[in-house]
Design an enzyme around this catalytic site. Structure first.
Site, mmCIF file in Angstrom:
data_model
loop_
_atom_site.group_PDB
_atom_site.id
_atom_site.type_symbol
_atom_site.label_atom_id
_atom_site.label_comp_id
_atom_site.label_asym_id
_atom_site.label_seq_id
_atom_site.Cartn_x
_atom_site.Cartn_y
_atom_site.Cartn_z
ATOM 1 C CG ASP A 49 34.741 -85.952 34.591
ATOM 2 O OD1 ASP A 49 33.652 -85.434 34.891
ATOM 3 O OD2 ASP A 49 34.878 -86.732 33.624
ATOM 4 C CG ASN A 92 32.275 -82.602 40.787
ATOM 5 O OD1 ASN A 92 33.206 -83.200 41.304
ATOM 6 N ND2 ASN A 92 32.347 -81.323 40.433
ATOM 7 N NE ARG A 120 30.876 -90.061 36.067
ATOM 8 C CZ ARG A 120 32.054 -90.143 35.467
ATOM 9 N NH1 ARG A 120 32.621 -91.318 35.291
ATOM 10 N NH2 ARG A 120 32.681 -89.048 35.084
ATOM 11 N NE ARG A 133 24.855 -83.692 36.568
ATOM 12 C CZ ARG A 133 25.888 -84.455 36.192
ATOM 13 N NH1 ARG A 133 25.787 -85.767 36.242
ATOM 14 N NH2 ARG A 133 26.995 -83.905 35.759
ATOM 15 C CG HIS A 158 28.564 -79.634 40.284
ATOM 16 N ND1 HIS A 158 29.511 -80.320 39.550
ATOM 17 C CD2 HIS A 158 27.425 -79.679 39.547
ATOM 18 C CE1 HIS A 158 28.956 -80.754 38.424
ATOM 19 N NE2 HIS A 158 27.688 -80.389 38.403
ATOM 20 C CB SER A 177 34.365 -77.686 29.085
ATOM 21 O OG SER A 177 33.074 -78.264 28.885
ATOM 22 C CB THR A 178 33.504 -73.983 25.384
ATOM 23 O OG1 THR A 178 34.265 -75.094 24.889
ATOM 24 C CG2 THR A 178 34.450 -72.814 25.623
ATOM 25 C CD GLU A 179 33.376 -78.407 24.406
ATOM 26 O OE1 GLU A 179 34.042 -78.275 25.457
ATOM 27 O OE2 GLU A 179 33.762 -77.974 23.304
ATOM 28 C CD1 TRP A 205 29.761 -72.282 27.918
ATOM 29 C CD2 TRP A 205 28.283 -71.535 29.424
ATOM 30 N NE1 TRP A 205 30.378 -71.304 28.670
ATOM 31 C CE2 TRP A 205 29.492 -70.833 29.596
ATOM 32 C CE3 TRP A 205 27.199 -71.234 30.266
ATOM 33 C CZ2 TRP A 205 29.652 -69.843 30.580
ATOM 34 C CZ3 TRP A 205 27.369 -70.250 31.237
ATOM 35 C CH2 TRP A 205 28.583 -69.569 31.388
ATOM 36 C CG LEU A 254 49.854 -72.702 43.323
ATOM 37 C CD1 LEU A 254 50.688 -73.863 42.784
ATOM 38 C CD2 LEU A 254 48.709 -73.259 44.165
ATOM 39 C CB SER A 307 36.892 -83.421 27.915
ATOM 40 O OG SER A 307 36.441 -84.758 28.047
HETATM 41 C C1 IPE Z 1 35.346 -82.118 31.402
HETATM 42 O O1 IPE Z 1 34.414 -82.946 31.997
HETATM 43 C C2 IPE Z 1 35.153 -80.718 31.862
HETATM 44 C C3 IPE Z 1 35.445 -80.468 33.265
HETATM 45 C C4 IPE Z 1 35.878 -81.339 34.143
HETATM 46 C C5 IPE Z 1 35.250 -79.119 33.696
HETATM 47 P P1 IPE Z 1 33.053 -83.367 31.254
HETATM 48 O O2 IPE Z 1 32.357 -84.269 32.179
HETATM 49 O O3 IPE Z 1 32.351 -82.158 30.800
HETATM 50 O O4 IPE Z 1 33.617 -84.124 29.974
HETATM 51 P P2 IPE Z 1 32.967 -85.283 29.108
HETATM 52 O O5 IPE Z 1 31.633 -84.788 28.662
HETATM 53 O O6 IPE Z 1 32.853 -86.488 29.976
HETATM 54 O O7 IPE Z 1 33.946 -85.483 28.006
HETATM 55 C C1 IPE Z 2 32.885 -82.453 36.657
HETATM 56 O O1 IPE Z 2 31.915 -83.343 37.095
HETATM 57 C C2 IPE Z 2 32.478 -81.018 36.841
HETATM 58 C C3 IPE Z 2 32.083 -80.357 35.591
HETATM 59 C C4 IPE Z 2 32.174 -80.856 34.395
HETATM 60 C C5 IPE Z 2 31.546 -79.025 35.706
HETATM 61 P P1 IPE Z 2 30.718 -83.811 36.165
HETATM 62 O O2 IPE Z 2 29.572 -82.885 36.390
HETATM 63 O O3 IPE Z 2 31.149 -83.941 34.755
HETATM 64 O O4 IPE Z 2 30.397 -85.222 36.794
HETATM 65 P P2 IPE Z 2 30.046 -86.567 36.006
HETATM 66 O O5 IPE Z 2 31.121 -86.760 34.972
HETATM 67 O O6 IPE Z 2 28.697 -86.357 35.390
HETATM 68 O O7 IPE Z 2 30.066 -87.611 37.054
HETATM 69 MG MG MG Z 3 31.959 -85.442 33.675
#
Ligand code: IPE
Ligand code: IPE
Ligand code: MG
Length: 231
Positions: free
Chosen positions: A10, A12, A14, A23, A27, A55-57, A59, A121, A182
């Site tokens: 998590d 990326n 920020r 953003r 990534h 995540s599924t969310e 999307w 692995l 999450s």
């Molecule tokens: C969780 O991160 C999913 C992944 C790292 C792939 P999110 O950034 O989507 O989670 P929330 O929204 O902060 O809970």
């Molecule tokens: C994690 O980074 C990658 C995915 C969830 C795909 P974020 O995209 O959630 O980055 P922040 O949390 O907004 O910084």
């Molecule tokens: Mg995030």
């Protein structure tokens, strides 16, 4: 050493914002980090690594970000597959493969098929993964298979999970300072240790991984039992 390490990659977005970048640049930087973490994991003798990539969310994010992410994931497979295969990495997918666009889906399936025989692995890629979705999927298949209620136990449910046959994660790491799960491995992480670090995923290097593993080594895992003090 954990046998199974799981990472919520998590921060990326920020990481990018802090640099005045879009953003999607975060990534991209996040995928560039994968190689060093994978190398370190094989060196440390970790047997299973599960990475939460999407995540599924997720999307529900803007179509531009989703499309950008999917393109990046596709190019990661193109770029890294030969080397992963050469290094004995077995790639698996956990999540809703049917949600991926046909081209990415095919790449994932080819990567899985090509690396099936490797055993240095196991790399589980959680892509369109949700823990609740995984449980719903398991229940549906258990019902569809006509399993009688008295045969349903924890072992059987585990067998219907995407992670069937793998040990539960010993350690779950989350980067970027968020302290929540999450929807990640909610069944499998019942007794996992957790480690949270403020580092954003693109900055999570081998040294950060060492720190996480060092903290894990200090933990006393009790699994609900009482540990007798030694002597
Ligand atoms: C969780 O991160 C999913 C992944 C790292 C792939 P999110 O950034 O989507 O989670 P929330 O929204 O902060 O809970
Ligand atoms: C994690 O980074 C990658 C995915 C969830 C795909 P974020 O995209 O959630 O980055 P922040 O949390 O907004 O910084
Ligand atoms: Mg995030």
């Amino acid at each position: 050493m954990p046998e199974h390490l799981a990472i919520i990659m998590d921060g990326n977005g920020r990481w990018a914002r802090a640099r005045g970048l879009p953003r999607i640049a975060g990534h991209r930087a996040g995928t560039e980090n994968l190689r060093r973490i994978l190398t370190a994991c094989t060196e440390f003798g970790i047997k299973v690594l599960t990475l939460y990539a999407f995540s599924t969310e997720n999307w529900g994010r803007s179509p531009t970000e989703v499309r950008g992410l999917m393109n990046i994931l596709e190019s990661v497979i193109d770029r890294e597959l030969d080397e992963l295969h050469a290094n004995g990495v077995q790639i698996r997918h956990v999540g809703r493969i049917e949600d991926l666009d046909p081209r990415l889906r095919q790449k994932v399936e080819q990567a899985v098929a090509r690396t099936r025989g490797n055993d240095r692995l196991i790399l589980n890629v959680a892509l369109s993964y949700g823990g609740r979705d995984e449980i719903v999927n398991a229940v549906r298949r258990i019902v569809a298979d006509g399993i009688p209620p008295e045969r349903i136990d924890e072992v059987l449910i585990g067998y219907y999970m995407y992670t069937a046959g793998l040990p539960d994660p010993d350690l779950v790491v989350r980067t970027s300072g968020e302290m929540r799960i999450s929807n990640f491995l909610i069944w499998q992480a019942a007794y996992s240790e957790f480690y949270f670090t403020p580092a954003y995923w693109p900055d999570f290097d081998e040294e950060e991984l060492r720190k996480a593993l060092f903290h894990y080594a200090q933990r006393e895992r009790r699994f609900g039992l009482v540990v007798q003090p030694s002597a």
